[in-house]
Every structure is written in C-alpha cells, then in structure tokens.
Scaffold this active site. Structure first.
Site, PDB file in Angstrom:
ATOM      1  N   LEU A 237       3.384  -2.657 -47.039  1.00  0.00           N
ATOM      2  CA  LEU A 237       2.803  -3.750 -46.264  1.00  0.00           C
ATOM      3  C   LEU A 237       3.892  -4.777 -45.995  1.00  0.00           C
ATOM      4  O   LEU A 237       4.393  -5.429 -46.911  1.00  0.00           O
ATOM      5  CB  LEU A 237       1.635  -4.383 -47.018  1.00  0.00           C
ATOM      6  CG  LEU A 237       0.535  -3.437 -47.526  1.00  0.00           C
ATOM      7  CD1 LEU A 237      -0.630  -4.243 -48.084  1.00  0.00           C
ATOM      8  CD2 LEU A 237       0.061  -2.495 -46.429  1.00  0.00           C
ATOM      9  N   ASP A 238       4.242  -4.932 -44.728  1.00  0.00           N
ATOM     10  CA  ASP A 238       5.374  -5.761 -44.332  1.00  0.00           C
ATOM     11  C   ASP A 238       4.984  -7.235 -44.223  1.00  0.00           C
ATOM     12  O   ASP A 238       3.916  -7.569 -43.703  1.00  0.00           O
ATOM     13  CB  ASP A 238       5.904  -5.265 -42.978  1.00  0.00           C
ATOM     14  CG  ASP A 238       7.130  -6.008 -42.511  1.00  0.00           C
ATOM     15  OD1 ASP A 238       8.150  -5.946 -43.213  1.00  0.00           O
ATOM     16  OD2 ASP A 238       7.069  -6.650 -41.449  1.00  0.00           O
ATOM     17  N   ALA A 239       5.862  -8.116 -44.732  1.00  0.00           N
ATOM     18  CA  ALA A 239       5.753  -9.572 -44.528  1.00  0.00           C
ATOM     19  C   ALA A 239       4.402 -10.143 -44.955  1.00  0.00           C
ATOM     20  O   ALA A 239       3.852 -11.048 -44.306  1.00  0.00           O
ATOM     21  CB  ALA A 239       6.035  -9.915 -43.062  1.00  0.00           C
TER      22      ALA A 239
END
Length: 574
Positions: A237-239
């Site tokens: 899960l990015d950012a």
C-alpha cells in the site's frame, strides 16, 4: 468465507469514517462485492506467513530488456539466476501510467503494453510469489476518473479534493500540512465548471483521491480484489500516511488512514487470508510501526526505514553504536508481523526515519559525505517554510565508496565493505529485500537524471539482458564478484532456521565497530552468531568458550574471533 464477527467490526469502522447512514450504505455495497468475489475465488491455504527462505527482489518490469516484452526478459533472468535464492518478486507498478516510473497511474487494471501483458505477469507468477503496488493515495491527472471530474460529471465530483476562490484554505491551514515535496500542495486545473485547485501531495500531475467519499474506498477495494484474483501474494500500500486529509492538522498519519488499512485487512481476512499487506510509510520510526496495529488488525509488514541511513552512518564512521542501540529496541507486536529489511530501493534513502536517532549534525555530515560520493539530495518543505533534506539519492554501491582515486581502496576491499553491509540486512530479524540495482552493485546513473530531471532516476538504471548476462558471467568483472558474493550470502541465510523472521534476536555489544547479533530459530534449537566488521581495521571479539563453525568461510574458530576489515562471520557452535 464471510466472517460475521469481522463484518461487524468492519461496519463499525465504516460508520466511524462516514457516519451512520453513509457508513451503513457503504457496508451493504461492500458485503455484496465480497460475496460476488468469494463465489469466484478460492483462497490458498497458508502453512506459515513468514519463513527464513523469504527474500524479496524489487524491480521494475522493464529494468531488464530483451525485445518487446520486458517482463518476459525479467522472468528468464530470474529463473536462471535467482530461482533457488529469491522466492518473491516485487514488480513495481506495471500498469498504464504517464510519469513517475509507474506511480502516476492512468489505468489500474491494464498492464502497460511497453512492459508486456497479464500473460507475462502470470508466467512470472508461476515461478515466484508476487508483490504488487496498490497506489491508493493518488492517480494521474490523465486517469478516467479525473478526466470525468474536469468534464463536470457529477459521479466523480467528489473523487478528488478541490477548492475554488470561494472556499480556499487559509495560509495557516496550508502551512500545517506536512509536505514531502517542494511543489505546491494545490494545483490549478481548468474544468467545465471553472478554475479549481486540486490537492496534489506529490508531483503536480498526481491528484489525490478523496477518501471522505466512501465511493472512492469502494473503487479501491474493487482494484485490490482484482489484484488478488490475479494471484498477488503481497499488496504494497503506497503512501498510506497521506490518505486522509483534514484541514487544521498535518494531514499525516491520521487515525482515519489507519482505519482504512484495517478495513482492507478485514476484507483480506475474509476472502483471501493468504495475502499479506505491506504499508509504505516513510515517516519517523515510531509512526511507521504503528501501522502494524496490535499485530493482527492492520498491516502484516512495514519497511525498516531507519536501517539504510543508520547503516550508511555506521560505515562512514566505522562505529555501529547507533545501529546496535536502535536494533536492540526493535519489537514485533506478533508472529503475524515482520519488518522488511531494505537498504536501497527504487526511491531514495529516506532521512525522516532517523530523526531523533541521529543528531542534526550527524545527519548533515552523512548527507555531505553522500554528495562527495556522487549522490544527490532531494528536499522537502520544512514547517518554517524553508527546505530540509528528505532523502539521499544514489546507488548503494556509490553510497559506500569514495569517487576520489586518492582515497579509494582496492576493489577487493570495496566489495568486502559492500557485502558486509548487505549481510546485515540478511541477518537482521525480518524479511530481507534486495533491489535489482543493489544485487548488481550498479553505479550512479547521472545520465538518467539528466534525461528526466528526477533525482531518483540515479538508481533506476535499465539493463540489456544479453549485456547483463555477459557481465555477470565475466569472472573478472566487479559485477560478477558482487552478484555471486551476494547470492552466496543469501544461500547461507535461507539455509538456516535461526534466520527465521520471527525467530529470536539478541544484540551483542562486543565492539563498537562490529555489528553483532545472536539469531535463534523459533523452536530455540538452532543459533547463529552474526558478526560484521564495519571498519577498515582488524577487530577481535571474545565469545563464550568453545568451538565455532563459520558458515561464510567454512572454517572453524574458537572464542577469540578475529575479523579482517569488513569481514563477515556467521558462526554456529560446534
């Protein structure tokens, strides 16, 4: 299988985010979605989530090229050289995109034709476990959702966070928002309804999604389930820290962002419990580890972001004291969680994670040294409106070497120093991560930076498959020596149960220049003492009386263990 207890908890979280009416409606739609998915998907049985054999390779889909389908070239290379060493490949965003090397997505579900197709991904998946990015904070401004937003389509009116002249945030509100970039927070766009200012945390062409709209969450869940249906084992899960925005706050690490991760974990627990969640949160360590929740309700994994800068500092100074003290206090909330031990990645070497661990002066000296070694520095906006270093940009090889011939040691010492640093990431409790450029000991790609203007491209060099194989097979080349030296360390790691991610770990303070650990298997039957000399001088450490066998050199030694400059010894008691 839909679990009633998890359903109830998920409902509570949705109501917390969206209020009673909207939360319940979102819950009804989500349950329908999960029931449809469950009818078509059979989850795999997971004997154990983590193992000492876990090693993750990070690479772009087109980093190794040979013809029109680069993912096929990657698969061929990985099958030939990495099959028995690496068991998971993190294939960085391979979907349709317009910039930021894949992180500015224009279509979540279509493979970029420049890389290949879903058939190529499936072939890779047959040989390795697969990690895929769920870029859930933002999309490209070329994405269909945003194009419809600009056209005035009411369905997408609240998919993004926007303002106009009538409701612009105050300067005081904007000043409170944490900024990881120097670019403006609000980007002006012309729409059919007039001029609007849209929230853009990162580059100005990446527009943030509005999770205050429950329909956005449902869209992202649909994308996540699509990836699961394609056989993904780990979702990165990015950012995540930036997901939820609330004016008047820093808009960083808000409780609502944690709740969103927990909802995604609830969903996977019900329909795909074999799939793990990795949260990418490049923030101070105490905030990062909070994404592990209570060990069972949020992420399965987070990155060990303090490791790279602390290890660089230790090599620069020949003093591992900060690193040893930091590792000593590392705690896993449960056997269901693990740290991912990274050194270099597709991004830079972040500095936020070591604030409060290294002093300001130590950080400044480290950054200055990295620049002397040919590195670049990317900056962020400080709360006072100024600029401060956000990350160091360089390959790991160049980070540890001096570009000046008068101070550069011979190649053998350079390689020993490089592999000693790599061995620490392999020995530490957790799951080791290997970036393709790091596996090859790649040099800084300043030409790539000149082409794009992006500092991160200094460590994103691409390789022609035939040229790469030729370099690897040349026994006199630096690449050959680094590559096979690294693989030898990996083979030793995956052969020892003592290196299990959930095994025991004890820090030994034997010598400030020697990073020393005792690793113990979960059943406490096997032990390895891992010694890493991070200085250019010989060191001696004293262990308990007895005979020891060195897994690296294949030689025996006694309690007075000598280590040459940058030597690694992984010892088992005879």
């Amino acid at each position: 299988m839909i679990d009633g207890e998890i359903e109830s908890e998920m409902l509570e979280k949705l109501v917390f985010l969206y209020g009673d009416d909207r939360g319940k409606r979102a819950y009804v739609e989500l349950v329908k979605m999960l029931k449809r998915f469950s009818k078509e998907f059979t989850p795999r049985i997971l004997s154990e989530r983590f193992s000492e054999k876990d090693v993750v390779l990070i690479t772009y889909g087109d980093m190794i090229r040979d013809g029109p389908h680069p993912i096929r070239a990657l698969t061929a290379f990985a099958k030939k050289y990495l099959k028995s060493k690496v068991n998971t490949i993190h294939l960085l965003p391979f979907f349709q995109y317009d910039s930021d090397r894949g992180f500015s997505i224009t279509d979540y579900k279509e493979v970029d034709s420049r890389l290949g197709d879903w058939g190529d991904v499936a072939e890779l998946k047959e040989e390795f476990k697969l990690m895929v990015d769920l870029v859930l904070n933002h999309v490209s401004d070329k994405h269909y959702w945003f194009q419809e937003f600009k056209k005035g389509n009411a369905q997408y009116g609240d998919y993004f966070i926007w303002f106009d002249e009538s409701n612009m945030p105050s300067k005081e509100q904007l000043k409170k928002v944490f900024r990881p970039r120097l670019t403006p927070l609000l980007t002006r766009y012309e729409t059919v309804e007039g001029e609007k200012y849209v929230w853009t945390t990162f580059p100005c062409n990446q527009v943030d999604l509005n999770y205050r709209n429950e329909k956005v969450l449902l869209e992202v869940v649909d994308v996540m389930l699509f990836y699961v249906s394609k056989g993904v084992n780990i979702l990165r899960l990015d950012a995540v820290p930036y997901l939820w925005k609330e004016l008047g706050t820093s808009c960083l690490n808000l409780k609502q962002s944690h709740i969103i991760v927990q909802i995604l974990r609830d969903i996977l627990n019900m329909v795909a419990p074999h799939v793990s969640i990795l949260v990418e949160a490049n923030v101070p360590h105490k905030d990062n580890v909070e994404y592990l929740g209570d060990g069972r309700n949020e992420a399965h994994m987070v990155y060990n972001f303090p490791l790279p800068p602390l290890l660089i500092h230790a090599v620069y100074t020949g003093d591992a004291s900060h690193l040893l003290k930091w590792v000593e206090q590392l705690k896993n909330p449960s056997g269901e969680t693990a740290f991912l031990n990274i050194l270099d990645t597709h991004d830079g070497i972040g500095l936020l994670a070591v604030k409060g661990i290294l002093s300001e002066m130590e950080m400044e000296e480290m950054v200055e040294r990295s620049v002397e070694n040919g590195g670049l520095v990317s900056y962020m906006k400080s709360p006072d409106g100024g600029e401060s270093p956000y990350e160091m940009n360089m390959t790991w090889w160049c980070a540890l070497q001096s570009p000046h011939s008068s101070t550069r040691p011979d190649l053998e010492i350079q390689i020993k120093r490089y592999l000693a640093s790599r061995a620490i990431a392999l020995a530490l409790k957790g799951v080791p991560v290997v970036y393709l450029n790091g596996l090859l000991g790649a040099l800084n790609d300043h030409e790539g930076v000149e082409k794009t203007g992006n500092n991160r491209d200094i460590n994103r060099k691409n390789f022609n498959l035939k040229d790469l194989v030729k370099e690897i097979e040349d026994k006199n080349s630096r690449t050959h020596k680094v590559f096979y030296g690294y693989l030898n360390l990996i083979e030793n790691r995956i052969s020892e149960k003592a290196f299990h991610p959930n095994g025991g770990q004890e820090v030994l303070f034997l010598n400030k220049s020697v990073f020393s650990l005792v690793r113990t298997s979960p059943d406490k039957r096997e032990t390895v003492i891992a010694l890493h000399n991070l200085s250019n001088r010989r060191k001696t450490v004293n262990l308990e009386e007895g005979f020891y066998y060195d897994l690296i050199s294949r030689k025996q030694c006694r309690k007075n263990v000598e280590l040459g400059p940058y030597q690694v010894r992984w010892l088992k008691r005879k």
